[in-house]
Scaffold this motif. Sequence first.
Motif, PDB file in Angstrom:
ATOM      1  N   LEU A 192      26.162 -29.736  -7.594  1.00 11.91           N
ATOM      2  CA  LEU A 192      25.097 -30.019  -8.719  1.00 11.91           C
ATOM      3  C   LEU A 192      24.260 -28.897  -8.816  1.00 11.91           C
ATOM      4  CD1 LEU A 192      23.832 -32.205 -10.487  1.00 11.91           C
ATOM      5  CD2 LEU A 192      22.386 -32.645  -8.520  1.00 11.91           C
ATOM      6  N   THR A 193      23.851 -28.408 -10.235  1.00 12.50           N
ATOM      7  CA  THR A 193      23.202 -27.103 -10.318  1.00 12.50           C
ATOM      8  C   THR A 193      22.197 -27.308 -11.334  1.00 12.50           C
ATOM      9  OG1 THR A 193      24.853 -25.815 -11.926  1.00 12.50           O
ATOM     10  CG2 THR A 193      24.905 -25.479  -9.318  1.00 12.50           C
ATOM     11  N   CYS A 194      22.423 -28.379 -12.288  1.00 13.01           N
ATOM     12  CA  CYS A 194      21.625 -28.271 -13.469  1.00 13.01           C
ATOM     13  C   CYS A 194      20.178 -28.954 -13.020  1.00 13.01           C
ATOM     14  CB  CYS A 194      22.274 -29.276 -14.420  1.00 13.01           C
ATOM     15  SG  CYS A 194      22.964 -31.024 -13.963  1.00 13.01           S
TER      16      CYS A 194
ATOM     17  N   TRP B 275      23.546 -33.567 -18.678  1.00  7.57           N
ATOM     18  CA  TRP B 275      23.259 -32.112 -18.743  1.00  7.57           C
ATOM     19  C   TRP B 275      24.440 -31.447 -18.945  1.00  7.57           C
ATOM     20  CZ3 TRP B 275      21.170 -35.891 -15.604  1.00  7.57           C
ATOM     21  CH2 TRP B 275      19.852 -35.848 -15.157  1.00  7.57           C
ATOM     22  N   HIS B 276      24.335 -30.258 -19.644  1.00  8.28           N
ATOM     23  CA  HIS B 276      25.585 -29.477 -19.596  1.00  8.28           C
ATOM     24  C   HIS B 276      25.216 -28.166 -18.854  1.00  8.28           C
ATOM     25  CE1 HIS B 276      28.790 -27.576 -21.733  1.00  8.28           C
ATOM     26  NE2 HIS B 276      27.995 -26.285 -21.691  1.00  8.28           N
ATOM     27  N   GLU B 277      26.553 -27.813 -17.898  1.00  6.57           N
ATOM     28  CA  GLU B 277      26.526 -26.680 -17.141  1.00  6.57           C
ATOM     29  C   GLU B 277      27.526 -25.678 -17.583  1.00  6.57           C
ATOM     30  OE1 GLU B 277      25.370 -28.190 -12.570  1.00  6.57           O
ATOM     31  OE2 GLU B 277      27.301 -28.483 -13.238  1.00  6.57           O
ATOM     32  N   GLU B 278      26.997 -24.346 -17.717  1.00  6.84           N
ATOM     33  CA  GLU B 278      28.147 -23.361 -18.102  1.00  6.84           C
ATOM     34  C   GLU B 278      28.652 -23.054 -16.883  1.00  6.84           C
ATOM     35  OE1 GLU B 278      28.013 -18.764 -19.564  1.00  6.84           O
ATOM     36  OE2 GLU B 278      25.994 -19.709 -18.797  1.00  6.84           O
ATOM     37  N   LEU B 279      30.191 -22.886 -17.017  1.00  7.88           N
ATOM     38  CA  LEU B 279      30.940 -22.296 -16.010  1.00  7.88           C
ATOM     39  C   LEU B 279      31.306 -20.865 -16.343  1.00  7.88           C
ATOM     40  CD1 LEU B 279      33.618 -25.381 -15.928  1.00  7.88           C
ATOM     41  CD2 LEU B 279      31.593 -24.956 -14.362  1.00  7.88           C
ATOM     42  N   VAL B 280      31.238 -20.076 -15.132  1.00  6.65           N
ATOM     43  CA  VAL B 280      31.790 -18.571 -15.091  1.00  6.65           C
ATOM     44  C   VAL B 280      32.577 -18.192 -14.232  1.00  6.65           C
ATOM     45  CG1 VAL B 280      29.341 -18.236 -16.290  1.00  6.65           C
ATOM     46  CG2 VAL B 280      29.687 -18.091 -13.724  1.00  6.65           C
TER      47      VAL B 280
ATOM     48  N   VAL C   5      33.010 -21.446 -11.416  1.00  7.26           N
ATOM     49  CA  VAL C   5      31.994 -22.275 -10.899  1.00  7.26           C
ATOM     50  C   VAL C   5      30.850 -22.316 -11.884  1.00  7.26           C
ATOM     51  CG1 VAL C   5      32.457 -21.845  -8.396  1.00  7.26           C
ATOM     52  CG2 VAL C   5      30.833 -20.410  -9.651  1.00  7.26           C
ATOM     53  N   PRO C   6      29.890 -23.270 -11.755  1.00  3.32           N
ATOM     54  CA  PRO C   6      28.583 -23.218 -12.476  1.00  3.32           C
ATOM     55  C   PRO C   6      27.837 -21.750 -12.388  1.00  3.32           C
ATOM     56  CG  PRO C   6      29.168 -25.487 -11.477  1.00  3.32           C
ATOM     57  CD  PRO C   6      29.909 -24.594 -10.831  1.00  3.32           C
ATOM     58  N   ARG C   7      27.075 -21.524 -13.422  1.00  6.40           N
ATOM     59  CA  ARG C   7      26.569 -20.052 -13.180  1.00  6.40           C
ATOM     60  C   ARG C   7      25.680 -19.860 -12.186  1.00  6.40           C
ATOM     61  NH1 ARG C   7      25.688 -15.513 -16.193  1.00  6.40           N
ATOM     62  NH2 ARG C   7      27.174 -16.097 -17.955  1.00  6.40           N
ATOM     63  N   ARG C   8      24.844 -20.950 -12.024  1.00  5.41           N
ATOM     64  CA  ARG C   8      23.625 -20.879 -11.196  1.00  5.41           C
ATOM     65  C   ARG C   8      24.281 -20.790  -9.450  1.00  5.41           C
ATOM     66  NH1 ARG C   8      19.205 -25.557  -9.546  1.00  5.41           N
ATOM     67  NH2 ARG C   8      18.577 -24.652  -7.849  1.00  5.41           N
ATOM     68  N   ILE C   9      25.416 -21.251  -9.319  1.00  2.44           N
ATOM     69  CA  ILE C   9      26.297 -20.908  -7.926  1.00  2.44           C
ATOM     70  C   ILE C   9      26.485 -19.456  -7.587  1.00  2.44           C
ATOM     71  CG2 ILE C   9      28.255 -21.347  -6.527  1.00  2.44           C
ATOM     72  CD1 ILE C   9      28.148 -24.245  -7.672  1.00  2.44           C
ATOM     73  N   GLY C  10      27.180 -18.748  -8.767  1.00  5.28           N
ATOM     74  CA  GLY C  10      27.157 -17.328  -8.579  1.00  5.28           C
ATOM     75  C   GLY C  10      26.043 -16.443  -8.578  1.00  5.28           C
ATOM     76  N   GLU C  11      25.081 -16.958  -9.269  1.00  7.92           N
ATOM     77  CA  GLU C  11      23.772 -16.018  -9.330  1.00  7.92           C
ATOM     78  C   GLU C  11      23.132 -16.344  -8.199  1.00  7.92           C
ATOM     79  OE1 GLU C  11      21.675 -17.622 -12.890  1.00  7.92           O
ATOM     80  OE2 GLU C  11      22.719 -16.330 -14.158  1.00  7.92           O
ATOM     81  N   ASP C  12      23.000 -17.545  -7.509  1.00  8.47           N
ATOM     82  CA  ASP C  12      22.348 -17.680  -6.327  1.00  8.47           C
ATOM     83  C   ASP C  12      23.029 -16.970  -5.007  1.00  8.47           C
ATOM     84  OD1 ASP C  12      20.534 -19.268  -7.436  1.00  8.47           O
ATOM     85  OD2 ASP C  12      21.094 -21.084  -6.785  1.00  8.47           O
ATOM     86  N   ALA C  13      24.402 -16.825  -5.188  1.00 10.77           N
ATOM     87  CA  ALA C  13      25.245 -16.190  -4.234  1.00 10.77           C
ATOM     88  C   ALA C  13      25.121 -14.418  -4.262  1.00 10.77           C
ATOM     89  CB  ALA C  13      26.602 -16.585  -4.121  1.00 10.77           C
ATOM     90  N   GLY C  14      24.525 -14.171  -5.389  1.00 12.93           N
ATOM     91  CA  GLY C  14      24.460 -12.726  -5.749  1.00 12.93           C
ATOM     92  C   GLY C  14      25.995 -12.029  -6.152  1.00 12.93           C
ATOM     93  N   LEU C  15      26.964 -13.008  -6.723  1.00 14.75           N
ATOM     94  CA  LEU C  15      28.077 -12.240  -6.869  1.00 14.75           C
ATOM     95  C   LEU C  15      28.187 -12.133  -8.428  1.00 14.75           C
ATOM     96  CD1 LEU C  15      30.543 -14.589  -5.011  1.00 14.75           C
ATOM     97  CD2 LEU C  15      30.056 -12.394  -4.385  1.00 14.75           C
ATOM     98  N   PRO C  16      29.141 -11.195  -8.936  1.00 19.17           N
ATOM     99  CA  PRO C  16      29.230 -10.983 -10.219  1.00 19.17           C
ATOM    100  C   PRO C  16      29.665 -12.153 -11.045  1.00 19.17           C
ATOM    101  CG  PRO C  16      30.236  -9.239  -9.194  1.00 19.17           C
ATOM    102  CD  PRO C  16      29.803 -10.265  -8.074  1.00 19.17           C
ATOM    103  N   CYS C  17      28.902 -12.563 -12.224  1.00 20.05           N
ATOM    104  CA  CYS C  17      29.237 -13.624 -12.841  1.00 20.05           C
ATOM    105  C   CYS C  17      29.612 -13.033 -14.179  1.00 20.05           C
ATOM    106  CB  CYS C  17      27.905 -14.590 -12.999  1.00 20.05           C
ATOM    107  SG  CYS C  17      27.329 -15.104 -12.038  1.00 20.05           S
TER     108      CYS C  17
END
Length: 303
Positions: A101-103, A163-168, A242-254
């Motif tokens: 859950l990230t939204c 809610w809508h979550e973007e996947l990247v 994955v949902p964008r927020r997961i990648g951003e929180d991990a500091g990985l390229p999205c």
Amino acid sequence: MEIRQLRHFMAVVAHGSFTAAARAELIVQSALSTSVRNLERELGAQLFDRTGRRVVPTEAGVALVPAARAVLAGTEAARDAVSSVSGLRTGRVRVGTIQTLTCVDLAAELAAFHRLRPGVQISLREATTPDLIESVRAGELDLAYLAPDAAGLPEGLTAFATWHEELVLITAPGHPLAGAGRTLIRDLADEPFVDFRAGTGLETAVRRLAAHCGLERRITCDVTQIRLLVDLVRAGIGVAIVPRRIGEDAGLPCVGISQPEPGRTVVLVGRSPAPRNPAAGALLEMLAGDADTSGEPLRGEGP
């Protein structure tokens, strides 16, 4: 034996006369006398000596006093307990959520609720979407965040908010796609993937996206924890969606995905159109406030 009869009995004990007891109980004396006589008939013993100027308990009456006092005290405690729950001074609310859950910042939402209702206990459970659906249906959870499949919300559940979550696509730093900005699904045909184990909401959404685009993914590793998935991608064992927020929180390229632009719907659900649990109703008002307003909420059949 009725609570009312015990209350009338104790009123006579306290006031020493039927007249004073009736006045205190706001009923006529004849009704109170009848109530006490019926109690004596049920117990098979005379409870008061009525021959003197003051009505006094008999030995049987004296023996009944502590038990009657305990019953009446328990009744008051029960009323207070129900009143406390209804007034949300106490109670319990049970919430389920998918792991990814990230939204919603659920921790922040629950913390805000706790500040408003410190006496309400919050029980939080992470599980897969199918498990959450069954738990809500069974009454084990008051509310749950889940990601339904393409068929929509199952019967027997009501959606309160969506809610809508973007996947990247997330990759390891230095991966050839890390700086791409966007990519096409067909360009991922040769990429190894790290994925969630089958049955989770995210795995279902990614599998549906891949099938829609004709992509046959090569899964090198499947996991059950999002932290482990991120660590494996960071180590270079594969890419993941994955949902964008997961990648951003991990500091990985999205990397954004085109054709189609993927996403998934997350739904806050319950078993009935309005929670029967007052604590769940109060929490729902807070949780549903940040929902998307761009589309109609999904709704299943009522129970």
